[in-house]
Write a protein that holds these residues in place. Structure first.
Motif, PDB file in Angstrom:
ATOM      1  N   MET A  69      50.178  35.951  37.567  1.00 33.64           N
ATOM      2  CA  MET A  69      50.080  35.660  39.006  1.00 33.64           C
ATOM      3  C   MET A  69      48.714  36.075  39.556  1.00 33.64           C
ATOM      4  SD  MET A  69      52.707  34.268  40.256  1.00 33.64           S
ATOM      5  CE  MET A  69      54.130  35.116  39.586  1.00 33.64           C
ATOM      6  N   LYS A  70      48.306  37.284  39.142  1.00 31.58           N
ATOM      7  CA  LYS A  70      47.021  37.810  39.560  1.00 31.58           C
ATOM      8  C   LYS A  70      45.901  36.917  39.015  1.00 31.58           C
ATOM      9  CE  LYS A  70      44.124  41.766  38.747  1.00 31.58           C
ATOM     10  NZ  LYS A  70      43.858  42.943  37.939  1.00 31.58           N
ATOM     11  N   GLU A  71      46.094  36.507  37.779  1.00 33.64           N
ATOM     12  CA  GLU A  71      45.114  35.661  37.106  1.00 33.64           C
ATOM     13  C   GLU A  71      44.945  34.329  37.856  1.00 33.64           C
ATOM     14  OE1 GLU A  71      46.357  34.534  33.208  1.00 33.64           O
ATOM     15  OE2 GLU A  71      44.416  33.598  32.781  1.00 33.64           O
ATOM     16  N   LEU A  72      46.060  33.789  38.320  1.00 32.22           N
ATOM     17  CA  LEU A  72      46.033  32.506  39.027  1.00 32.22           C
ATOM     18  C   LEU A  72      45.165  32.595  40.292  1.00 32.22           C
ATOM     19  CD1 LEU A  72      47.081  29.598  39.479  1.00 32.22           C
ATOM     20  CD2 LEU A  72      49.095  30.585  40.574  1.00 32.22           C
ATOM     21  N   VAL A  73      45.375  33.659  41.057  1.00 33.56           N
ATOM     22  CA  VAL A  73      44.592  33.840  42.287  1.00 33.56           C
ATOM     23  C   VAL A  73      43.110  34.018  41.948  1.00 33.56           C
ATOM     24  CG1 VAL A  73      44.266  35.287  44.337  1.00 33.56           C
ATOM     25  CG2 VAL A  73      46.567  34.796  43.517  1.00 33.56           C
ATOM     26  N   GLU A  74      42.859  34.750  40.855  1.00 30.85           N
ATOM     27  CA  GLU A  74      41.465  34.962  40.438  1.00 30.85           C
ATOM     28  C   GLU A  74      40.777  33.653  40.069  1.00 30.85           C
ATOM     29  OE1 GLU A  74      41.487  39.481  38.667  1.00 30.85           O
ATOM     30  OE2 GLU A  74      41.546  37.795  37.258  1.00 30.85           O
ATOM     31  N   ILE A  75      41.461  32.844  39.288  1.00 34.33           N
ATOM     32  CA  ILE A  75      40.883  31.565  38.851  1.00 34.33           C
ATOM     33  C   ILE A  75      40.560  30.691  40.066  1.00 34.33           C
ATOM     34  CG2 ILE A  75      41.354  29.397  37.624  1.00 34.33           C
ATOM     35  CD1 ILE A  75      43.233  31.081  35.792  1.00 34.33           C
ATOM     36  N   LEU A  76      41.525  30.605  40.984  1.00 36.97           N
ATOM     37  CA  LEU A  76      41.335  29.760  42.159  1.00 36.97           C
ATOM     38  C   LEU A  76      40.191  30.265  43.023  1.00 36.97           C
ATOM     39  CD1 LEU A  76      45.087  29.210  43.118  1.00 36.97           C
ATOM     40  CD2 LEU A  76      43.540  27.505  42.156  1.00 36.97           C
ATOM     41  N   ALA A  77      40.203  31.565  43.323  1.00 38.35           N
ATOM     42  CA  ALA A  77      39.181  32.121  44.201  1.00 38.35           C
ATOM     43  C   ALA A  77      37.789  31.982  43.585  1.00 38.35           C
ATOM     44  CB  ALA A  77      39.491  33.588  44.513  1.00 38.35           C
ATOM     45  N   LYS A  78      37.691  32.278  42.283  1.00 35.58           N
ATOM     46  CA  LYS A  78      36.383  32.207  41.620  1.00 35.58           C
ATOM     47  C   LYS A  78      35.800  30.800  41.642  1.00 35.58           C
ATOM     48  CE  LYS A  78      36.476  36.316  38.875  1.00 35.58           C
ATOM     49  NZ  LYS A  78      36.558  36.980  37.609  1.00 35.58           N
ATOM     50  N   ALA A  79      36.681  29.806  41.604  1.00 35.21           N
ATOM     51  CA  ALA A  79      36.205  28.422  41.598  1.00 35.21           C
ATOM     52  C   ALA A  79      35.734  27.972  42.975  1.00 35.21           C
ATOM     53  CB  ALA A  79      37.309  27.498  41.091  1.00 35.21           C
ATOM     54  N   LEU A  80      36.125  28.706  44.015  1.00 35.27           N
ATOM     55  CA  LEU A  80      35.818  28.261  45.370  1.00 35.27           C
ATOM     56  C   LEU A  80      34.635  28.980  46.013  1.00 35.27           C
ATOM     57  CD1 LEU A  80      39.502  28.177  46.700  1.00 35.27           C
ATOM     58  CD2 LEU A  80      38.148  26.210  46.001  1.00 35.27           C
ATOM     59  N   VAL A  81      34.367  30.201  45.573  1.00 34.76           N
ATOM     60  CA  VAL A  81      33.353  31.007  46.253  1.00 34.76           C
ATOM     61  C   VAL A  81      31.953  30.824  45.665  1.00 34.76           C
ATOM     62  CG1 VAL A  81      35.057  32.775  46.878  1.00 34.76           C
ATOM     63  CG2 VAL A  81      33.739  33.003  44.765  1.00 34.76           C
ATOM     64  N   ASP A  82      30.955  31.318  46.397  1.00 35.73           N
ATOM     65  CA  ASP A  82      29.584  31.283  45.899  1.00 35.73           C
ATOM     66  C   ASP A  82      29.281  32.459  44.985  1.00 35.73           C
ATOM     67  OD1 ASP A  82      28.927  28.948  47.188  1.00 35.73           O
ATOM     68  OD2 ASP A  82      28.404  29.973  49.054  1.00 35.73           O
ATOM     69  N   ARG A  83      30.056  33.542  45.158  1.00 40.11           N
ATOM     70  CA  ARG A  83      29.829  34.723  44.333  1.00 40.11           C
ATOM     71  C   ARG A  83      31.092  35.096  43.564  1.00 40.11           C
ATOM     72  NH1 ARG A  83      25.921  38.370  45.946  1.00 40.11           N
ATOM     73  NH2 ARG A  83      24.362  37.492  47.347  1.00 40.11           N
ATOM     74  N   PRO A  84      31.322  34.360  42.456  1.00 35.09           N
ATOM     75  CA  PRO A  84      32.549  34.608  41.690  1.00 35.09           C
ATOM     76  C   PRO A  84      32.617  36.018  41.107  1.00 35.09           C
ATOM     77  CG  PRO A  84      31.146  32.975  40.603  1.00 35.09           C
ATOM     78  CD  PRO A  84      30.543  33.233  41.933  1.00 35.09           C
ATOM     79  N   ASP A  85      31.441  36.636  40.904  1.00 35.15           N
ATOM     80  CA  ASP A  85      31.455  37.989  40.340  1.00 35.15           C
ATOM     81  C   ASP A  85      31.932  39.039  41.344  1.00 35.15           C
ATOM     82  OD1 ASP A  85      29.104  37.071  41.568  1.00 35.15           O
ATOM     83  OD2 ASP A  85      27.955  38.781  40.833  1.00 35.15           O
ATOM     84  N   GLU A  86      32.103  38.604  42.596  1.00 37.83           N
ATOM     85  CA  GLU A  86      32.587  39.563  43.596  1.00 37.83           C
ATOM     86  C   GLU A  86      34.021  39.265  44.044  1.00 37.83           C
ATOM     87  OE1 GLU A  86      29.901  40.765  46.759  1.00 37.83           O
ATOM     88  OE2 GLU A  86      28.233  40.037  45.528  1.00 37.83           O
ATOM     89  N   VAL A  87      34.760  38.599  43.177  1.00 33.50           N
ATOM     90  CA  VAL A  87      36.171  38.334  43.480  1.00 33.50           C
ATOM     91  C   VAL A  87      37.022  39.424  42.831  1.00 33.50           C
ATOM     92  CG1 VAL A  87      38.113  36.771  42.996  1.00 33.50           C
ATOM     93  CG2 VAL A  87      35.900  35.833  43.686  1.00 33.50           C
ATOM     94  N   TYR A  88      37.817  40.084  43.644  1.00 30.57           N
ATOM     95  CA  TYR A  88      38.725  41.095  43.103  1.00 30.57           C
ATOM     96  C   TYR A  88      40.137  40.796  43.556  1.00 30.57           C
ATOM     97  CZ  TYR A  88      34.352  43.598  42.574  1.00 30.57           C
ATOM     98  OH  TYR A  88      33.080  43.935  42.235  1.00 30.57           O
ATOM     99  N   VAL A  89      41.080  40.930  42.629  1.00 33.52           N
ATOM    100  CA  VAL A  89      42.481  40.789  43.010  1.00 33.52           C
ATOM    101  C   VAL A  89      43.214  42.035  42.563  1.00 33.52           C
ATOM    102  CG1 VAL A  89      44.578  39.419  42.847  1.00 33.52           C
ATOM    103  CG2 VAL A  89      42.359  38.289  42.750  1.00 33.52           C
ATOM    104  N   ASN A  90      43.896  42.650  43.503  1.00 35.93           N
ATOM    105  CA  ASN A  90      44.654  43.850  43.206  1.00 35.93           C
ATOM    106  C   ASN A  90      46.138  43.535  43.339  1.00 35.93           C
ATOM    107  OD1 ASN A  90      45.213  46.539  42.680  1.00 35.93           O
ATOM    108  ND2 ASN A  90      45.173  47.065  44.869  1.00 35.93           N
ATOM    109  N   GLN A  91      46.884  43.866  42.292  1.00 38.98           N
ATOM    110  CA  GLN A  91      48.309  43.550  42.315  1.00 38.98           C
ATOM    111  C   GLN A  91      49.121  44.794  42.635  1.00 38.98           C
ATOM    112  OE1 GLN A  91      49.538  40.893  39.316  1.00 38.98           O
ATOM    113  NE2 GLN A  91      51.658  41.557  39.297  1.00 38.98           N
ATOM    114  N   VAL A  92      49.875  44.733  43.733  1.00 42.59           N
ATOM    115  CA  VAL A  92      50.736  45.850  44.114  1.00 42.59           C
ATOM    116  C   VAL A  92      52.172  45.396  43.902  1.00 42.59           C
ATOM    117  CG1 VAL A  92      51.330  47.496  45.940  1.00 42.59           C
ATOM    118  CG2 VAL A  92      49.057  46.448  45.895  1.00 42.59           C
TER     119      VAL A  92
END
Lengths: 76, 205
Positions: free
Chosen positions: A1-24
């Motif tokens: 689930m966390k991975e899914l959000v990461e993949i999507l966000a990284k594909a959309l932003v200009d700075r994929p290296d600054e995408v963090y997803v924290n799973q609680v």
């Protein structure tokens, strides 16, 4: 689930290296906290939250299979 | 095609910087060295390297890889078929779990299509439209909407009352408008704001 959000966000932003997803993880629900560079906020939210809504729709579909409630929160 | 020029102390560093700015990996670009630069004898004589980095235009491949990643992360078992025609990319998803990717009224399919389009167009200069279908859902939905339109038009003519449909996305409304545009006895229009915009079918006086 966390991975899914990461993949999507990284594909959309200009700075994929600054995408963090924290799973609680809770008992019945999972909260996914998505953090991106402040300049990329619009890229994951979209006009009237359209992008955020699409991300949530996909996460919800993936979560339904596992019988858990998943909340995606975009944090500053 | 998207390309940028970048300076760096060495060719490798310039390429590195360009990749970061474009947000792509080394395999997705062509690199042209404009100036190899030189270290100089002392740093005073050093000359920066300059490269031109161009993102390879393989849209179908990008879409395939992007969707594979997502579908893997969602742990669904479907096959992905990608076709490119002009500036359209058509995707068909097929498999036992495809219903999960379609969702209620195609809601999940629409989300997937929207995000794939955004991710792809971030990497291209000209606009490429991505259309994703799952097990022929969009074709079936189109036929359902046309039948619905015809049924409601008949009802509008009979009762003389306005008929308001449920909210629909733009392309679904277009199917209904198109289905009834040649019917001289009714007119159709939309009212309300997205995403709650809905069609009204009305008998002409």
């Amino acid at each position: 689930m966390k991975e899914l959000v990461e993949i999507l966000a990284k594909a959309l932003v200009d700075r994929p290296d600054e995408v963090y997803v924290n799973q609680v993880e809770g008992e019945q629900s999972i909260i996914l906290e998505l953090k991106v560079n402040p300049d990329d906020m619009g890229k994951v939210i979209g006009k009237q939250g359209r992008i955020a809504k699409a991300i949530r729709t996909l996460v919800k579909a993936a979560a339904a299979k596992e019988g858990k409630r998943v909340v995606v929160e975009i944090i500053q | 095609m998207k390309s940028i020029r970048k300076k760096g102390k060495t060719v490798e560093q310039a390429v590195e910087l360009a990749l970061k700015e474009l947000g792509v990996s080394r395999e997705e670009v062509d690199v042209e060295v404009l100036d190899a630069g030189s270290k100089g004898i002392f740093s005073i004589l050093a000359k920066d390297a300059m490269v031109m980095v161009t993102v390879k235009q393989d849209n179908a491949d990008f879409v395939f890889r992007f969707l594979s990643q997502i579908i893997n992360a969602m742990k669904v078992n479907v096959s992905i078929d990608v076709k490119e025609e002009g500036n359209h990319i058509f995707v068909n998803l097929q498999g036992p779990n495809v219903g999960l990717l379609i969702g209620r009224r195609g809601e999940t399919l629409d989300a997937l299509q929207y995000l794939t389009g955004l991710a792809l167009n971030k990497r291209t200069d000209e606009y490429i439209r991505v259309i994703i279908d799952g097990a022929g859902y969009r074709v079936r939905r189109k036929n359902t909407l046309i039948r619905l339109a015809e049924k409601l038009a008949k009802q509008a003519k009979k009762t003389g009352k306005k008929i308001t449909l449920e909210p629909m996305p733009p392309y679904e409304r277009k199917i209904i408008h198109t289905a009834l545009q040649n019917d001289p006895a009714v007119k159709t229009y939309s009212e309300g704001l997205e995403p709650y915009r809905r069609i009204v079918i009305e008998a002409k006086q």
